[in-house]
Design a protein around this motif. Structure first.
Motif, PDB file in Angstrom:
ATOM      1  N   ILE A  84      40.102  65.433  27.552  1.00  0.00           N
ATOM      2  CA  ILE A  84      39.597  64.385  26.646  1.00  0.00           C
ATOM      3  C   ILE A  84      39.342  64.915  25.239  1.00  0.00           C
ATOM      4  CG2 ILE A  84      38.507  63.186  28.572  1.00  0.00           C
ATOM      5  CD1 ILE A  84      35.796  64.163  27.183  1.00  0.00           C
ATOM      6  N   THR A  85      39.916  66.024  24.880  1.00  0.00           N
ATOM      7  CA  THR A  85      39.660  66.647  23.584  1.00  0.00           C
ATOM      8  C   THR A  85      39.714  65.627  22.450  1.00  0.00           C
ATOM      9  OG1 THR A  85      40.629  68.707  24.383  1.00  0.00           O
ATOM     10  CG2 THR A  85      40.379  68.460  21.991  1.00  0.00           C
ATOM     11  N   GLY A  86      38.587  65.528  21.705  1.00  0.00           N
ATOM     12  CA  GLY A  86      38.545  64.641  20.549  1.00  0.00           C
ATOM     13  C   GLY A  86      38.445  63.166  20.875  1.00  0.00           C
ATOM     14  N   SER A  87      38.191  62.797  22.123  1.00  0.00           N
ATOM     15  CA  SER A  87      38.147  61.386  22.497  1.00  0.00           C
ATOM     16  C   SER A  87      37.063  60.643  21.712  1.00  0.00           C
ATOM     17  CB  SER A  87      37.864  61.227  23.991  1.00  0.00           C
ATOM     18  OG  SER A  87      37.651  59.869  24.323  1.00  0.00           O
ATOM     19  N   PRO A  88      37.367  59.423  21.225  1.00  0.00           N
ATOM     20  CA  PRO A  88      36.378  58.606  20.529  1.00  0.00           C
ATOM     21  C   PRO A  88      35.606  57.671  21.470  1.00  0.00           C
ATOM     22  CG  PRO A  88      38.514  57.579  20.311  1.00  0.00           C
ATOM     23  CD  PRO A  88      38.721  58.816  21.138  1.00  0.00           C
TER      24      PRO A  88
END
Length: 216
Positions: A84-88
């Motif tokens: 989920i790297t960087g998920s908003p």
């Protein structure tokens, strides 16, 4: 030819037996109510100082129980964070908080004692601080907290602390209640650990995004 267990093997088996026994007793009665001597006796050790010999103080024993479980939780959370790297989406970060724990509890089968053990230690002032420091020190937990704080609204510091505390209590005690219900065979609001995790994620997102009442 079958080799005999070595002294090291026997020591490892004794340590594991003491950890399992202590976790159960602490979950049932609370850490303060159970002495190292009682743990040794319940673990079938003829030497009443076996806990002290293998672990040291009660504080060391509590930390050993936490660390025994935290390795698989940390490993799973690290895997999820990589996805989920960087998920908003705040739900993704709440999932990283919740699901490694519920998946681990599911893997333990029933009866298990770890969630109830955590419920005992996290409601005691001195043990709560000890265990919280241990949990937050994990790199995966730091990343989860950082990702969460990037997405929640700007909150007053006291509200931020309050909601962090609410979230911890909600996660620990809902898991403890489900673990207890499974053990006792009583009714549960969710049929599986997976659906329990979904409900917890929903609730935690709500906690973090809830409006703040303006001060008068």
């Amino acid at each position: 030819m079958v080799s005999r267990p070595t002294k090291s093997d026997r020591g490892s088996e004794t340590r594991e037996l003491i950890l399992v026994t202590a976790e159960r007793l602490f979950a049932e009665h609370g850490v303060e109510a159970v002495s190292n001597r009682q743990v040794s006796e319940a673990a079938g050790q003829s030497n009443n100082s076996a806990v002290s010999y293998h672990f040291g103080t009660k504080e060391d024993l509590v930390l050993a129980i936490v660390r025994r479980h935290y390795e698989p939780v940390e490993r799973r959370r690290t895997e999820m964070l990589a996805e989920i790297t960087g998920s908003p989406d705040l739900r993704d970060w709440m999932s990283c908080l919740v699901r490694p724990i519920t998946e681990h509890l599911a893997s333990l089968g029933s009866p298990s004692w770890y969630a109830r053990f955590l419920a005992q230690v996290t409601t005691h002032p001195s043990w709560r601080e000890l265990v919280s420091k241990e949990a937050v020190s994990a790199r995966s937990m730091q990343q989860t907290i950082e990702g969460t704080f990037r997405l929640v609204p700007r909150l007053p510091e006291e509200v931020l602390q309050e909601r962090s505390y609410m979230g911890r209590l909600l996660l620990v005690h809902m898991c403890a209640e489900r673990e207890r219900a499974l053990h006792e065979g009583t009714a549960r609001p969710r049929s599986t650990w997976e659906s329990t995790a979904a409900g917890l994620v929903d609730a935690l997102v709500g906690v973090w995004l809830a409006p703040v009442t303006a001060r008068r």
